[in-house]
Design a protein around this motif. Structure first.
Motif, short mmCIF file in Angstrom:
data_model
loop_
_atom_site.label_atom_id
_atom_site.label_comp_id
_atom_site.label_asym_id
_atom_site.label_seq_id
_atom_site.Cartn_x
_atom_site.Cartn_y
_atom_site.Cartn_z
N LEU A 139 34.61 82.35 38.09
CA LEU A 139 33.90 82.61 36.69
C LEU A 139 33.92 81.41 35.76
N GLY A 140 34.90 80.55 35.95
CA GLY A 140 34.93 79.31 35.03
C GLY A 140 33.95 78.31 35.86
N VAL A 141 33.89 78.47 36.97
CA VAL A 141 32.82 77.58 37.88
C VAL A 141 31.53 77.99 37.49
N GLU A 142 31.07 79.24 37.54
CA GLU A 142 29.84 79.74 37.38
C GLU A 142 29.34 79.31 35.91
N ARG A 143 30.11 79.36 34.79
CA ARG A 143 29.98 79.09 33.55
C ARG A 143 29.61 77.71 33.29
N THR A 144 30.47 76.93 33.81
CA THR A 144 30.48 75.42 33.68
C THR A 144 29.65 74.64 34.53
N VAL A 145 29.54 75.09 35.68
CA VAL A 145 28.93 74.24 36.65
C VAL A 145 27.49 74.75 37.01
N LEU A 146 27.54 75.91 37.50
CA LEU A 146 26.37 76.78 38.14
C LEU A 146 25.18 76.94 37.06
N LEU A 147 25.73 77.55 35.64
CA LEU A 147 24.66 77.80 34.72
C LEU A 147 23.94 76.46 34.46
N PRO A 148 24.79 75.25 34.13
CA PRO A 148 23.94 74.28 33.56
C PRO A 148 23.34 73.64 34.55
N ALA A 149 23.73 73.79 36.08
CA ALA A 149 22.80 73.17 37.07
C ALA A 149 21.77 73.99 37.28
N LEU A 150 21.73 75.48 36.91
CA LEU A 150 20.32 76.13 37.14
C LEU A 150 19.18 75.73 35.86
N ALA A 151 20.06 75.44 34.90
CA ALA A 151 19.17 75.16 33.64
C ALA A 151 18.37 73.70 33.86
N ALA A 152 19.01 72.99 34.82
CA ALA A 152 18.15 71.73 35.03
C ALA A 152 17.39 71.93 36.19
N LEU A 153 17.55 73.08 36.95
CA LEU A 153 16.73 73.01 38.27
C LEU A 153 15.03 73.33 37.96
N ALA A 181 13.69 77.27 37.89
CA ALA A 181 14.62 78.32 37.59
C ALA A 181 14.46 78.68 35.98
N ASP A 182 14.08 80.06 35.90
CA ASP A 182 14.15 80.50 34.58
C ASP A 182 15.50 81.26 34.02
N VAL A 183 16.35 80.47 33.59
CA VAL A 183 17.82 80.96 33.51
C VAL A 183 17.75 82.20 32.41
N SER A 184 16.86 82.30 31.55
CA SER A 184 16.83 83.42 30.65
C SER A 184 16.29 84.86 31.22
#
Length: 233
Positions: free
Chosen positions: A119-133, A136-139
């Motif tokens: 879950l730490g990888v999801e929060r610190t790596v995946l979510l920021p990467a999605l926000a920059a993709l 991809a609408d993170v909200s």
């Protein structure tokens, strides 16, 4: 700017992406707290907890992983996360079969360690990467994530028409739709060109797990039926 448009300051609490990430972080925190409690001997493992953990894995797969799986920037990351998610799911199932309380507490500690890292990888790596993709609408993805986590069902259109969507924003939408297909189910993609690059991305991310059938091949419109191959096929 439209009067109805939301005004926010990027990377602050007013940013929809920041608020969305906070929802995921709080969900992870609550689940880990429940799991840590199970590491104490004589604590009972409830089906409610295991069901919630499996819903978390499903919700993440159908939303966050799905949107990131088709992009070159995040494809390998999602592939690794899917492997660990599968291991966590299997470990959760095996935990329910342990009857000795001390042994179950030890297995719960192992699961807590794996889940904390995952879950730490999801929060610190995946979510920021999605926000920059792009696209991809993170909200919106986290809104869908919350719906699935609560046991709801997402609306999955049988036709995905991407002709009015900017080119850089199409693929996350398409991969998210594919992730929600059960084996044997399909949707029809409508595009204004032959999406050969998309097919190559599907071959890279879902090799042997899909079929690609042209229903219409131009010159103005292309329609392709994309089907998820049944796991037992």
């Amino acid at each position: 700017m439209s009067p109805a448009a939301e005004v926010f300051i990027q990377a602050t609490d007013t940013d929809p992406d920041v608020r969305a990430r906070a929802v995921v972080e709080e969900t992870h925190r609550q689940l880990l707290e429940q799991l840590v409690a199970l590491t104490e001997p004589h604590q009972e493992l409830t089906t409610a907890f295991t069901d919630q953990l499996h819903r978390l894995l499903t919700a993440t797969e159908q939303t966050l992983y799905a949107a990131a799986s088709g992009a070159a920037e995040t494809r390998l990351l999602v592939r690794a996360l899917r492997v660990t998610a599968e291991i966590i799911g299997r470990h959760t199932d095996s935990l329910t079969a342990v009857t000795d309380s001390t042994e179950r507490a030890g297995a719960a500690r192992t699961l807590a360690g794996m889940l904390t890292v995952h879950l730490g990888v999801e929060r610190t790596v995946l979510l920021p990467a999605l926000a920059a993709l792009p696209g991809a609408d993170v909200s919106a993805l986290v809104g869908d994530f919350s719906t699935v986590l609560a046991g709801g069902r997402l609306e999955d259109p049988e036709i995905v028409d991407v002709r009015e969507i900017p080119h850089g924003q199409r693929h996350p939408r398409i991969f998210t739709r594919f992730a929600r297909l059960a084996g044997g189910e399909s949707f029809v993609l409508v595009n204004n060109h032959d999406p050969k690059p998309l097919r190559r991305e599907f071959e890279a991310t879902h090799p042997g797990r899909f079929t690609w059938e042209y229903l219409e091949s131009g010159p103005e419109q292309w329609q392709i039926r994309i089907t998820r191959v049944d796991d037992d096929a």
